[in-house]
Design a protein around this motif. Structure first.
Motif: not given
Length: 568
Positions: A142, A176, A180, A290, A292, A297, A320, A322-323, A326-327
């Motif tokens: 991620f 997080i 990330t 949240f 992952f 993703y 929620e 993480l995609t 979002t990054q």
């Protein structure tokens, strides 16, 4: 962990016992060899048999633990006396939390952590340093692509509660950021609620408590200060310039700040800037989880198994994900100082990785990196070893990890809002007296300043407090704000521990006991309603249960699969 006072057997009985044991051992070995030869049992099958035997042994030891009378409790077989500190071999697999090396490839190349101290306190190190080679070289699926021209950041606001609430929220932010691969922006140093004992230094940074400046920490997670962040990105030529309206206020507060809106160095000036230039997720720890997932993703559908596991983890909270989109944001900012967006959750109850191997990696990350600094553990080690020496003279030994020799309590008084669990000392003793052994020393961690409060317990046991070891541990030479942290470490090493339900201070003691491999069957709460709450791991947690911690955070985390709930 259960211990009793040692009684010497007559010499004749000793010889008989040794002969019987030797005969049983030889017979067992011969029988095992025959079975393995005759039926072709593999090494893996052998481990399964061993694990089954361990489960039965555990059930035998703990099934009726909380219902035994005090008299029966004292007739159990005593533990092996604690060997000298220098002779104790410290293994990577810790008690019931550990797994055989064959199931923990991530530990290959790892070593037990060491504590820099003027006495040997290494037995207190529940973390690995260095981690195993696989963990050292792990790359998160991620992670943002490393490129100095497009570095990405994560910033946050400290929780508005006391230290252990701040710690819980902080652990989520560190996980997080690490997952990330974003550079973590630490907030300006600021006063911490109830950590105001040092009159010379009112403002605190996280480097005061965690070893975040050590090279091994920085190799895993990039960390900068708010000042450094603003120098990089906040000027007119930066990607996230400070508005003219906020600039003067921000520059006054970017090094140290106060949590008062009207202060000339208000933290909220900095927070207003970060909220205005960053992507701010509307996440509430009580309402959201949240997740992952590698498929989600990349914009694909989660597998049925991962989707089911994630829903089970979230337990009714909104998921929620993480995609990759979002990054794309330069800065992700969590406004976690606001009541509506607090993340007052244990990290393993808020953040979920659908791949168990990755999930366990980040649980190891918190264990191995986010421990208190050596100076705190050094002071605690001096107190623990003194308690154990005193206990040894009374006939109470410790186990091979150096746990026990005394028992401990955390009695929360102070400003705890849950009045139900603020009980009298008489109730504390009445509810827990079946757990203590005759003449056993009890160490009490408490914010109660009036020590006469504990007289009803003192009538039955010798009791000790942190203040009793000021000279021995050099506590007067330490930052006075470390005292609560030293208290937690000392309390975590007790044979039996009894804490305060709803207290996050008690919660962290519980987790450190878990990291040390101590069975939850030896951890209790002082209020009878919750006394054995930790002895059941059959129910699914709701994630947001800050009231206590549970074994998901430490049992089997060195492996690559979801751990069994048979032994904890």
């Amino acid at each position: 962990m259960s211990q009793t006072r040692r009684k010497e057997l007559p010499l004749k009985r000793k010889h008989v016992s040794l002969n019987v044991i030797l005969f049983i051992f030889i017979f067992s070995c011969a029988a095992s060899s025959f079975i393995m030869f005759r039926y072709g049992i593999s090494e893996e099958d052998e481990h399964v048999l061993h694990q089954m035997a361990s489960v039965e042994k555990f059930k035998e030891m703990h099934l009726n633990h909380d219902t035994e009378s005090n008299a029966n409790f004292k007739t159990k077989k005593p533990p092996v006396p604690m060997p000298p500190q220098e002779d104790r071999e410290l293994h990577l697999a810790r008690g019931v939390a550990g797994l055989p090396m064959s199931q923990t490839p991530a530990l290959e190349g790892a070593e037990r952590g060491k504590i820099e101290c003027d006495v040997d306190a290494n037995d207190l190190a529940y973390w690995n340093e260095p981690q195993g080679l696989r963990d050292i070289h792990f790359q998160s699926p991620f992670a943002v692509v490393e490129d100095d021209s497009s570095e990405k950041y994560l910033s946050f606001e400290p929780d508005s509660g006391g230290w252990n609430n701040i710690r819980m929220s902080l652990e989520n932010m560190f996980v997080i950021a690490a997952a990330t691969n974003r550079t973590l922006v630490l907030p300006p140093e600021q006063p911490v609620y109830l950590l105001n004992y040092d009159k010379k230094k009112h403002h605190r940074g996280f480097a005061d408590f965690y070893p975040i400046h050590k090279p091994y920490f920085r190799n895993r997670l990039k960390i900068i200060t708010t000042e450094e962040f603003l120098q990089r990105e906040g000027d007119a030529n930066g990607r996230l310039p400070i508005s003219e309206e906020l600039k003067e206020r921000v520059m006054k507060a970017h090094q140290v700040c106060e949590r008062r809106a009207k202060s000339s160095i208000s933290c909220f000036a900095v927070y207003d800037h970060l909220r205005s230039v960053g992507y701010v997720p509307s996440i509430d720890g009580n309402k959201n989880c949240f997740v992952f997932d590698t498929d989600a993703y990349q914009g694909n559908k989660m597998t049925t198994a991962h989707s089911r596991a994630a829903k089970n983890f979230c337990s009714g909270r909104k998921m929620e994900l993480l995609t990759a989109d979002t990054q794309n944001h330069t800065l992700i900012h969590f406004q976690t100082s606001e009541q509506k967006y607090r993340i007052l959750n244990h990290f393993y109850g808020f953040v979920h990785f659908t791949d168990p191997a990755i999930d366990n990696f980040y649980k190891r990350f918190v264990r191995d990196y986010m421990h208190y600094t050596d100076v705190i553990f050094c002071a605690a080690g001096k107190i623990i070893h003194s308690l154990q020496e005193e206990g040894k003279k009374l006939g109470f030994g410790a186990d091979k990890e150096g746990v026990g020799g005394y028992s401990s309590l955390h009695v929360r008084r102070g400003d705890l809002q849950y009045k139900e669990v603020k009980i009298s000392a008489e109730e504390w003793y009445s509810n827990s007296k079946d757990l203590w052994m005759e003449d056993e020393i009890l160490f009490i961690a408490s914010d109660e300043r009036n020590k006469t409060f504990f007289d009803p317990i003192k009538e039955h046991h010798d009791i000790r407090f942190l203040d009793d070891y000021r000279e021995l541990a050099g506590l007067d030479d330490l930052d006075p704000n470390y005292m609560g942290m030293v208290d937690t470490i000392v309390a975590s090493r007790g044979r039996i521990f009894v804490g305060t339900f709803y207290s996050t201070f008690t919660g962290f003691i519980t987790r450190m006991r878990g990291y040390n491999g101590i069975s939850m069957a030896d951890t209790y709460y002082g209020h009878n309603k919750y006394k054995t709450e930790l002895h059941d791991w059959n129910h699914e947690h709701r994630g947001s249960e800050f009231s206590h911690e549970w074994p998901s955070g430490w049992v089997g985390i060195d492996g690559d699969v979801v751990p069994s709930r048979e032994i904890f």
